[in-house]
Structure formats: C-alpha cells, structure tokens
Design an enzyme around this catalytic site. Structure first.
Site, PDB file in Angstrom:
ATOM      1  CB  SER A 160      -0.959  -0.065   1.180  1.00 29.37           C
ATOM      2  OG  SER A 160      -1.964   0.900   1.079  1.00 29.37           O
ATOM      3  CG  ASP A 255      -6.992  -2.047  -3.404  1.00 31.76           C
ATOM      4  OD1 ASP A 255      -7.302  -0.932  -2.972  1.00 31.76           O
ATOM      5  OD2 ASP A 255      -5.817  -2.479  -3.397  1.00 31.76           O
ATOM      6  CG  HIS A 285      -5.935  -1.941   0.204  1.00 32.64           C
ATOM      7  ND1 HIS A 285      -5.077  -1.639  -0.814  1.00 32.64           N
ATOM      8  CD2 HIS A 285      -5.381  -1.419   1.331  1.00 32.64           C
ATOM      9  CE1 HIS A 285      -4.058  -0.945  -0.347  1.00 32.64           C
ATOM     10  NE2 HIS A 285      -4.216  -0.811   0.967  1.00 32.64           N
TER      11      HIS A 285
END
Length: 316
Positions: A160, A255, A285
């Site tokens: 991320s 996501d 995610h």
C-alpha cells in the site's frame, strides 16, 4: 469476481466489534484502532533466526529500523536484503503492525528484511516518509558488511503506502539520488494520488479501505494537492519508468487502488522493465495483514518471497 468468503468474514467481524471507519477518526484514534485490530486479525508471528532493533541517521533525527534474518540462514552469511516500508496510508502503521509480515517474508525468502519506521503524517507530511526511507536505504547499502547483507542483492518493497515509497525509491535509485536497487516488490501499491481512476468510483462502501478513507489518508499526507504531481508521491506520474529495476506487482480485485496498480505494471512492461504482475481477483486491500482469517494472505506472501528468491538467484 465475488469477494473471498474469508474476507467477507473479516468485514463482518469489523462490523461486529464496532470499529468505526478510519476516516471518521483522528489520526491518533486511527492508530489506536489499527493497533487493536492487529491482535485479532494477524496470526502469531513466526520465529526467525535473529531480530535486532536499530537506528540510522535521518534528515530529522534517527530513523528506527528492525532487522530480521530468516530461519535456517547461516549466522555469518551475507544475505540478500529486502528494505520493507509498511502500509497504513502514511498515517498509521509501524514496526509492530507489519512484524508478522516481515518475519514471514524473511523466512520464506531466507533473506534479511530491514523494516523502516518512517515518520508519519500529518505530523510529518510528504516527503518525510520518502526521505526517511531513502536514509534507511543509504544506511543499509553503506553498512552492508556490518549488517551481514549482500550489497549486490538489495531490494525495496512494501504494501500500500509502503509500496508507494518503494516504487519512488526504485526510481530514485535509477536516477542516482539513492543507491540503486536490483528489485522492487510492490504489494497493492498506491502509485497515483490523484484518485481519479474508475476503481475509486467502484469501491465506495463496505470494505476496510474505500475511496473516502483513501482520500482521508492523502489529505493528511500531502500539504498541498499540487504535490500529487510529484512522482515521489505518485510514481505512475514519473516522466519515464524506463531503466527502473525489475518489479513484482500484486494487485487485489476489491481495492480502490487496483486500477492504478494494474496501470503501473502495464506501464513498466511497455517501457521495457521486467515485471511480474499477480492479480488476486477475489481479495481486498489489506488482506496481507489479516492472515488469521484470510488464508490467501500466506499464499500471497509465499508468492512474493518466491519472486525475490527467483530474482536473487539470477543476481548471485
């Protein structure tokens, strides 16, 4: 593609325990909520051969690091190294939040992992996280012999926001502003902080990370919206990716960051950068830090470690 039933269970659990959406909290409250979730969602951290907390000089003072050596590695061997930047939207997360992930990667890849506890926003806005991570990369390269690291086999990686920083470091290494690295491991990375892609319209409710949460993170990270054009914040906006190190890019189907991750992998390929792109269509995610409930977390970490091993074998 439907969401993995195990991921659906995590969403239900978050609702059951009453954790409010992160974007409704202050940064400090969000950090506390994230810390509380860790013991619920993550499996027990595996044993590794060695763990050491240390610091390196940084632009605003010492940067905390944690060095892991994978189980079964030789004590005196100079191991390949992954410099790992944790996720958390540049606002939450720390060495503890990704301890289990780093231990697992160190064991599966039989390598050294050095985790970076970079400064967080909004107390320290862009480019503080990038600058701290760049300092860590310089330290690892300069102190490779003392750290028992093979200086010719250093990779950068993260999930991320950490993937965002890793991609920036890979390009900085190409350009000579930090030591060059041989590989970049990008796990559902944020690579364009503009937030205009179609996935941002698809994932607006019902997931741990939705578009409004991502905007909350970005608003805390950037002091000025114009900074999203800086490729150190949005690597997808770099004028060219040509000459970047080989990459492993993992994206998740559910996501808001999926479209930009796919676009980054495609652009790397188009600009003659060797890239492996793994798209996990039924995952959301954040699933890498939800391994107590989502078994695909371990699969994804095994695949990422295998990519590292494969690349380092070519460099040996």
């Amino acid at each position: 593609m439907p969401l993995d039933p195990e991921a659906k269970r995590v969403i239900a659990l978050i609702q059951e325990i009453g954790r409010p959406p992160l974007h409704t909290l202050s940064p400090e409250e969000a950090r506390q909520a994230y810390t509380g979730s860790r013991t619920v969602l993550q499996p027990e951290p595996p044993e590794v051969a060695e763990v050491e907390d240390l610091t390196c000089p940084g632009p605003a003072g010492p940067v905390r690091l944690r060095r892991y050596r994978g189980a079964g590695t030789e004590a005196g061997a100079a191991l390949p190294c992954l410099l790992f930047m944790h996720g958390g939207g540049w606002v939450i997360g720390d060495l503890e939040s990704h301890d289990q992930v780093c231990r697992t990667l160190a064991n599966y890849a039989r390598c050294c992992v050095v985790a970076v506890d970079y400064r967080l926003a909004p107390e320290h806005r862009f480019p503080a996280a990038v600058e701290d991570s760049a300092a860590a990369l310089r330290f690892v390269a300069d102190e490779a012999a003392r750290l028992r690291i093979d200086p010719k086999r250093i990779a950068v990686g993260g999930d991320s926001a950490g993937g965002n920083i890793a991609a920036a470091l890979a390009l900085m290494g190409r350009d000579g502003t930090v030591p060059a690295v041989g590989f970049q491991l990008l796990l559902y990375p944020a690579v364009d902080l503009g937030g205009t892609r179609a996935a941002h319209q698809r994932f607006t409710d019902g997931y741990p990370l939705v578009t409004v949460t991502m905007r909350w993170f970005i608003d805390h990270y950037l002091a000025d919206k114009k900074q999203m054009r800086d490729w150190r914040a949005s690597p997808l906006r770099a004028p060219t990716l040509e000459g970047a190190p080989p990459a492993y890019v993992m994206t998740a189907g559910h996501d808001p960051l999926v479209d930009e991750g796919v676009a980054y992998a495609k652009r790397l390929e188009e600009e003659d950068v060797r890239v492996t792109h793994v798209h996990m269509t039924d995952q959301m995610h954040g699933f890498l830090t939800m391994g107590r409930f989502i078994s695909a977390s371990d699969l994804a970490l095994r695949q990422a470690a295998a990519a590292l091993v494969h690349h380092w074998a070519r460099e040996a």
